[in-house]
Design an enzyme around this catalytic site. Structure first.
Site, PDB file in Angstrom:
ATOM      1  N   GLY A  44       2.681 -18.242  25.384  1.00 43.91           N
ATOM      2  CA  GLY A  44       3.672 -18.622  24.564  1.00 43.91           C
ATOM      3  C   GLY A  44       4.032 -17.179  23.520  1.00 43.91           C
ATOM      4  N   CYS A  45       2.727 -16.624  23.118  1.00 36.73           N
ATOM      5  CA  CYS A  45       3.163 -15.482  22.274  1.00 36.73           C
ATOM      6  C   CYS A  45       3.977 -14.351  22.926  1.00 36.73           C
ATOM      7  CB  CYS A  45       1.900 -15.020  21.520  1.00 36.73           C
ATOM      8  SG  CYS A  45       1.286 -16.364  20.518  1.00 36.73           S
ATOM      9  N   THR A  46       3.396 -14.015  24.082  1.00 37.92           N
ATOM     10  CA  THR A  46       3.919 -12.809  24.933  1.00 37.92           C
ATOM     11  C   THR A  46       5.571 -13.260  25.360  1.00 37.92           C
ATOM     12  OG1 THR A  46       1.702 -12.523  26.030  1.00 37.92           O
ATOM     13  CG2 THR A  46       3.758 -11.811  27.069  1.00 37.92           C
TER      14      THR A  46
END
Length: 155
Positions: A44-46
Protein backbone atom coordinates in the site's frame (compact mmCIF):
# COMPACT_ATOMS: atom_id res chain seq x y z
CA UNK A 1 -2.37 14.23 22.86
CA UNK A 2 -4.89 16.61 21.36
CA UNK A 3 -5.44 16.63 17.64
CA UNK A 4 -4.51 19.58 15.43
CA UNK A 5 -7.53 21.53 14.28
CA UNK A 6 -8.09 23.02 10.83
CA UNK A 7 -6.63 26.54 10.82
CA UNK A 8 -4.22 25.80 13.67
CA UNK A 9 -0.51 26.56 13.11
CA UNK A 10 1.84 23.58 12.96
CA UNK A 11 4.08 23.69 16.05
CA UNK A 12 7.87 23.93 15.86
CA UNK A 13 9.71 20.76 14.86
CA UNK A 14 13.06 19.58 13.52
CA UNK A 15 13.32 16.26 11.69
CA UNK A 16 15.71 14.46 9.36
CA UNK A 17 14.74 13.92 5.75
CA UNK A 18 16.28 12.76 2.51
CA UNK A 19 16.58 16.48 1.64
CA UNK A 20 18.46 17.27 4.88
CA UNK A 21 17.14 18.63 8.15
CA UNK A 22 13.60 20.04 7.92
CA UNK A 23 11.82 22.41 10.28
CA UNK A 24 8.37 23.99 10.27
CA UNK A 25 9.96 26.92 8.37
CA UNK A 26 10.32 24.64 5.31
CA UNK A 27 6.53 24.54 5.13
CA UNK A 28 6.18 28.32 4.78
CA UNK A 29 5.67 30.11 1.48
CA UNK A 30 3.93 27.30 -0.38
CA UNK A 31 1.25 24.71 0.24
CA UNK A 32 2.56 21.37 1.51
CA UNK A 33 1.02 17.92 1.30
CA UNK A 34 2.41 15.84 4.16
CA UNK A 35 1.45 12.19 3.81
CA UNK A 36 2.09 9.67 6.59
CA UNK A 37 2.45 6.02 5.68
CA UNK A 38 3.29 2.93 7.76
CA UNK A 39 6.40 1.44 6.12
CA UNK A 40 8.73 1.72 3.13
CA UNK A 41 8.49 -1.03 0.48
CA UNK A 42 5.15 -2.45 1.59
CA UNK A 43 2.38 -2.82 -1.03
CA UNK A 44 0.00 0.00 0.00
CA UNK A 45 2.79 2.43 0.88
CA UNK A 46 4.59 1.72 -2.39
CA UNK A 47 1.41 2.30 -4.42
CA UNK A 48 0.59 5.51 -2.53
CA UNK A 49 4.13 6.84 -3.00
CA UNK A 50 4.06 5.95 -6.71
CA UNK A 51 0.72 7.75 -7.08
CA UNK A 52 2.14 10.93 -5.49
CA UNK A 53 5.27 10.54 -7.67
CA UNK A 54 3.20 10.25 -10.84
CA UNK A 55 1.04 13.27 -9.96
CA UNK A 56 3.89 15.49 -8.70
CA UNK A 57 3.94 17.76 -11.76
CA UNK A 58 0.19 18.43 -11.33
CA UNK A 59 0.77 19.36 -7.67
CA UNK A 60 3.74 21.54 -8.62
CA UNK A 61 1.59 23.42 -11.16
CA UNK A 62 -0.58 24.39 -8.18
CA UNK A 63 2.52 25.48 -6.21
CA UNK A 64 2.28 22.47 -3.88
CA UNK A 65 5.19 20.47 -2.47
CA UNK A 66 4.85 16.79 -1.49
CA UNK A 67 6.65 15.26 1.51
CA UNK A 68 6.24 11.67 2.72
CA UNK A 69 6.63 10.68 6.39
CA UNK A 70 7.18 7.32 8.07
CA UNK A 71 9.15 5.98 11.02
CA UNK A 72 11.68 4.28 8.72
CA UNK A 73 15.35 5.27 8.81
CA UNK A 74 17.01 7.60 6.32
CA UNK A 75 18.87 4.59 4.85
CA UNK A 76 15.57 2.79 4.29
CA UNK A 77 14.10 5.94 2.72
CA UNK A 78 17.09 6.31 0.37
CA UNK A 79 16.63 2.72 -0.85
CA UNK A 80 12.86 3.28 -1.23
CA UNK A 81 13.43 6.48 -3.25
CA UNK A 82 15.97 4.75 -5.50
CA UNK A 83 13.83 1.65 -6.03
CA UNK A 84 10.63 3.63 -6.78
CA UNK A 85 12.31 6.66 -8.44
CA UNK A 86 10.47 8.96 -6.03
CA UNK A 87 10.77 12.67 -6.82
CA UNK A 88 10.00 14.17 -3.41
CA UNK A 89 11.67 14.02 0.02
CA UNK A 90 10.82 11.52 2.74
CA UNK A 91 11.04 12.36 6.45
CA UNK A 92 12.57 9.75 8.73
CA UNK A 93 10.40 10.31 11.80
CA UNK A 94 12.21 7.67 13.88
CA UNK A 95 11.53 9.62 17.09
CA UNK A 96 7.84 10.09 16.16
CA UNK A 97 8.07 13.90 16.42
CA UNK A 98 5.67 14.58 13.52
CA UNK A 99 3.67 11.43 14.28
CA UNK A 100 2.91 12.92 17.70
CA UNK A 101 2.20 16.44 16.39
CA UNK A 102 -0.31 15.03 13.89
CA UNK A 103 -1.52 12.27 16.22
CA UNK A 104 -1.20 9.46 13.66
CA UNK A 105 0.09 6.63 15.89
CA UNK A 106 -2.69 4.12 16.48
CA UNK A 107 -3.07 0.58 17.75
CA UNK A 108 -3.57 -1.67 14.73
CA UNK A 109 -4.15 -5.37 14.18
CA UNK A 110 -1.32 -7.07 12.34
CA UNK A 111 -1.78 -10.79 11.75
CA UNK A 112 -3.97 -11.01 14.87
CA UNK A 113 -1.56 -9.04 17.10
CA UNK A 114 -2.00 -5.49 18.41
CA UNK A 115 0.85 -3.27 17.20
CA UNK A 116 1.53 0.47 17.38
CA UNK A 117 1.74 1.91 13.91
CA UNK A 118 1.07 4.89 11.69
CA UNK A 119 -2.51 5.33 10.56
CA UNK A 120 -2.22 6.27 6.88
CA UNK A 121 -3.08 9.99 6.90
CA UNK A 122 -2.59 13.04 4.67
CA UNK A 123 -2.45 16.68 5.74
CA UNK A 124 -2.43 19.86 3.67
CA UNK A 125 -0.59 22.78 5.26
CA UNK A 126 -1.13 26.26 3.87
CA UNK A 127 1.64 28.70 2.91
CA UNK A 128 1.43 30.32 6.37
CA UNK A 129 2.09 26.98 8.12
CA UNK A 130 -1.46 26.21 9.29
CA UNK A 131 -3.45 23.01 8.81
CA UNK A 132 -5.79 23.38 5.83
CA UNK A 133 -7.15 19.85 5.20
CA UNK A 134 -6.76 16.39 6.67
CA UNK A 135 -7.61 12.85 5.68
CA UNK A 136 -7.26 10.09 8.30
CA UNK A 137 -7.55 6.34 7.87
CA UNK A 138 -6.76 6.80 4.17
CA UNK A 139 -7.46 4.07 1.61
CA UNK A 140 -4.87 4.21 -1.18
CA UNK A 141 -7.03 3.77 -4.32
CA UNK A 142 -8.11 7.21 -5.56
CA UNK A 143 -6.63 9.10 -2.60
CA UNK A 144 -4.02 11.13 -4.50
CA UNK A 145 -6.70 12.13 -7.03
CA UNK A 146 -8.92 13.24 -4.13
CA UNK A 147 -6.13 15.41 -2.64
CA UNK A 148 -5.37 16.89 -6.06
CA UNK A 149 -9.08 17.63 -6.72
CA UNK A 150 -9.41 19.35 -3.32
CA UNK A 151 -6.39 21.57 -4.00
CA UNK A 152 -7.44 22.28 -7.61
CA UNK A 153 -10.89 23.39 -6.41
CA UNK A 154 -9.25 25.95 -4.12
CA UNK A 155 -7.04 27.42 -6.82
Amino acid sequence: MSQLEIGQAIPAFTVSSTAGELTQDHLLGQITVLFFYPKDNTPGCTTESQNFRDALSQFQQLGVQIIGVSRDTLASHERFIDKQTLNFPLIADTEEILCNIFNVIKMKNMYGKQVRGIERSTFVIDAQGALLHQWRGVRVPGHVDQVLATLTAQH
